[in-house]
Design a protein around this motif. Structure first.
Motif, PDB file in Angstrom:
ATOM      1  N   TYR A  38      -7.013  -5.455  -7.014  1.00 46.33           N
ATOM      2  CA  TYR A  38      -5.298  -6.314  -5.857  1.00 46.33           C
ATOM      3  C   TYR A  38      -4.066  -5.636  -6.949  1.00 46.33           C
ATOM      4  O   TYR A  38      -4.071  -5.041  -7.671  1.00 46.33           O
ATOM      5  CB  TYR A  38      -5.227  -7.299  -6.170  1.00 46.33           C
ATOM      6  CG  TYR A  38      -6.075  -8.505  -5.848  1.00 46.33           C
ATOM      7  CD1 TYR A  38      -7.210  -9.204  -6.245  1.00 46.33           C
ATOM      8  CD2 TYR A  38      -5.389  -9.420  -4.495  1.00 46.33           C
ATOM      9  CE1 TYR A  38      -8.160  -9.728  -6.189  1.00 46.33           C
ATOM     10  CE2 TYR A  38      -6.890 -10.185  -4.231  1.00 46.33           C
ATOM     11  CZ  TYR A  38      -8.150  -9.868  -4.551  1.00 46.33           C
ATOM     12  OH  TYR A  38      -8.988 -11.076  -4.080  1.00 46.33           O
ATOM     13  N   ILE A  89       0.264  -2.150   2.495  1.00 49.07           N
ATOM     14  CA  ILE A  89      -0.799  -1.558   2.060  1.00 49.07           C
ATOM     15  C   ILE A  89      -1.099  -0.307   2.879  1.00 49.07           C
ATOM     16  O   ILE A  89      -1.879  -1.261   3.918  1.00 49.07           O
ATOM     17  CB  ILE A  89      -1.651  -2.576   1.271  1.00 49.07           C
ATOM     18  CG1 ILE A  89      -0.968  -3.524   0.368  1.00 49.07           C
ATOM     19  CG2 ILE A  89      -2.579  -1.136   0.476  1.00 49.07           C
ATOM     20  CD1 ILE A  89      -1.916  -4.097   0.470  1.00 49.07           C
ATOM     21  N   GLU A 147      -3.842   2.000   4.631  1.00 56.25           N
ATOM     22  CA  GLU A 147      -5.326   1.716   5.015  1.00 56.25           C
ATOM     23  C   GLU A 147      -6.217   1.905   4.074  1.00 56.25           C
ATOM     24  O   GLU A 147      -7.181   1.493   4.113  1.00 56.25           O
ATOM     25  CB  GLU A 147      -5.407   2.191   6.711  1.00 56.25           C
ATOM     26  CG  GLU A 147      -6.441   1.662   7.334  1.00 56.25           C
ATOM     27  CD  GLU A 147      -6.740   2.450   8.256  1.00 56.25           C
ATOM     28  OE1 GLU A 147      -6.073   3.230   8.824  1.00 56.25           O
ATOM     29  OE2 GLU A 147      -8.094   2.283   8.968  1.00 56.25           O
ATOM     30  N   ASP A 148      -5.724   3.547   3.986  1.00 54.21           N
ATOM     31  CA  ASP A 148      -6.696   4.039   2.180  1.00 54.21           C
ATOM     32  C   ASP A 148      -6.324   3.044   0.540  1.00 54.21           C
ATOM     33  O   ASP A 148      -7.335   3.151   0.207  1.00 54.21           O
ATOM     34  CB  ASP A 148      -6.751   5.197   2.382  1.00 54.21           C
ATOM     35  CG  ASP A 148      -5.219   5.813   2.594  1.00 54.21           C
ATOM     36  OD1 ASP A 148      -4.889   7.306   2.350  1.00 54.21           O
ATOM     37  OD2 ASP A 148      -4.716   5.255   1.660  1.00 54.21           O
ATOM     38  N   ARG A 149      -5.238   2.489   1.241  1.00 55.34           N
ATOM     39  CA  ARG A 149      -4.599   1.711   0.399  1.00 55.34           C
ATOM     40  C   ARG A 149      -4.958   2.454  -1.281  1.00 55.34           C
ATOM     41  O   ARG A 149      -4.682   2.015  -1.770  1.00 55.34           O
ATOM     42  CB  ARG A 149      -5.987   0.427  -0.538  1.00 55.34           C
ATOM     43  CG  ARG A 149      -7.021  -0.291   0.561  1.00 55.34           C
ATOM     44  CD  ARG A 149      -7.793  -1.638  -0.535  1.00 55.34           C
ATOM     45  NE  ARG A 149      -8.034  -1.272  -1.172  1.00 55.34           N
ATOM     46  CZ  ARG A 149      -7.854  -2.158  -2.209  1.00 55.34           C
ATOM     47  NH1 ARG A 149      -7.294  -2.778  -2.363  1.00 55.34           N
ATOM     48  NH2 ARG A 149      -8.415  -1.987  -3.085  1.00 55.34           N
ATOM     49  N   LYS A 169      -5.567  -5.374   1.113  1.00 56.65           N
ATOM     50  CA  LYS A 169      -5.659  -4.666   1.750  1.00 56.65           C
ATOM     51  C   LYS A 169      -4.896  -4.788   2.722  1.00 56.65           C
ATOM     52  O   LYS A 169      -4.359  -3.811   3.773  1.00 56.65           O
ATOM     53  CB  LYS A 169      -7.189  -4.501   2.309  1.00 56.65           C
ATOM     54  CG  LYS A 169      -7.899  -5.090   2.631  1.00 56.65           C
ATOM     55  CD  LYS A 169      -9.112  -5.227   3.126  1.00 56.65           C
ATOM     56  CE  LYS A 169     -10.389  -6.061   3.628  1.00 56.65           C
ATOM     57  NZ  LYS A 169     -11.491  -5.603   3.540  1.00 56.65           N
ATOM     58  N   ASN A 170      -5.395  -5.736   2.698  1.00 62.19           N
ATOM     59  CA  ASN A 170      -4.084  -6.440   3.839  1.00 62.19           C
ATOM     60  C   ASN A 170      -2.039  -6.931   4.128  1.00 62.19           C
ATOM     61  O   ASN A 170      -1.826  -6.731   2.898  1.00 62.19           O
ATOM     62  CB  ASN A 170      -4.365  -7.958   4.634  1.00 62.19           C
ATOM     63  CG  ASN A 170      -5.713  -7.902   5.666  1.00 62.19           C
ATOM     64  OD1 ASN A 170      -5.893  -6.535   6.059  1.00 62.19           O
ATOM     65  ND2 ASN A 170      -6.648  -9.454   5.588  1.00 62.19           N
ATOM     66  N   GLY A 194     -12.263  -0.421  -5.070  1.00 60.54           N
ATOM     67  CA  GLY A 194     -12.551  -1.788  -3.753  1.00 60.54           C
ATOM     68  C   GLY A 194     -12.355  -3.237  -3.632  1.00 60.54           C
ATOM     69  O   GLY A 194     -11.439  -3.684  -3.871  1.00 60.54           O
ATOM     70  N   SER A 243       1.228   1.938  -1.821  1.00 60.09           N
ATOM     71  CA  SER A 243       2.200   0.181  -1.151  1.00 60.09           C
ATOM     72  C   SER A 243       3.125   0.514  -0.782  1.00 60.09           C
ATOM     73  O   SER A 243       4.013   1.832  -1.937  1.00 60.09           O
ATOM     74  CB  SER A 243       0.857  -0.700  -2.189  1.00 60.09           C
ATOM     75  OG  SER A 243       2.077  -0.691  -3.066  1.00 60.09           O
TER      76      SER A 243
END
Lengths: 116, 111
Positions: B32, B64, B66-68, B52-53, B29, B71
């Motif tokens: 980056y 990226i 949504e679940d990261r 995340k954005n 979490g 990318s």
């Protein structure tokens, strides 16, 4: 933007001699500097991390007595390759990070070392 | 830091968009996603980073999921000068952490 310079850009030396590479942060104070090595067609490998005024921390497998790192000021770090051998021929790249609060790393243009 | 997986090489036609994927399924979490590129015999050049954005700057866009876990770096109109090795790096955002490079993607932009 933040600029990091390296000198020299390339150097040729004879086996057994020592070579010093300088890394400077031109427009910011670098509390931490990193030295990477890159062999042809390979990725960058971190050699060591140095904080201003402290001894460098070397990655596993990197000989600290062969690759001497000095970070005596907030704008200058040096890497000295002692008793260079042909297998030390590589592209050496330094990177600098600013003071607390900024985690970005800025890279120098690299130094091509050829040991004959 | 989480490991990343990128294709070894990609080709792109000049003037077209170059979409470079990166998988980072073990990302945490606080990590980056950074993108750097390295043109032959030069030092790495920062491109973009995000948490995340989606992000956009004058060089590229970073998408990226949504679940990261993955990318995509998008160069909207690739030029010959964009030929380089592109590195996707995941790094936690604290002072003690440095950039660790993987194999990267060798992008060849062709006329």
């Amino acid at each position: 933007g933040a600029v990091v310079s390296q000198h020299p850009s390339w150097v040729i030396c004879k086996s057994g001699t020592s070579v010093k590479i300088e890394c400077r942060s031109l427009d910011f104070q670098a509390t931490t500097m990193f030295w990477y090595r890159q062999f042809p067609k390979q990725s960058l490998m971190l050699m060591a991390t140095s904080n201003e005024g402290s001894k460098a921390t070397y990655e596993q497998g990197v000989e600290k007595d062969k690759f001497l790192i000095n970070h005596a000021s907030l704008t200058l770090s040096t890497l000295t390759v002692t008793s260079a051998h042909p297998e030390d021929s590589s592209f050496y790249i330094c990177s600098a990070r600013g003071s607390l609060g900024s985690y970005e790393q800025y890279f120098g243009p690299g130094t091509r070392l050829t040991v004959t | 830091d989480a490991k990343t997986t990128q294709p070894t090489s990609m080709d792109c036609a000049e003037g077209r968009a170059a979409n470079l994927p990166c998988n980072h399924s073990t990302i945490s979490g606080n990590e980056y996603v950074y993108w750097y590129r390295q043109i032959h015999s030069q030092g790495p050049q920062y491109i973009i980073h995000g948490l995340k954005n989606n992000e956009t700057n004058e060089m590229a866009s970073l998408i990226i999921t949504e679940d990261r876990k993955s990318s995509t770096l998008i160069l909207p109109h690739a030029t010959l000068r964009d030929t380089a090795v592109y590195y996707c790096i995941v790094r936690a955002g604290y002072a003690g952490n440095m950039l660790t490079f993987g194999g990267g993607t060798r992008l060849m932009v062709k006329p």
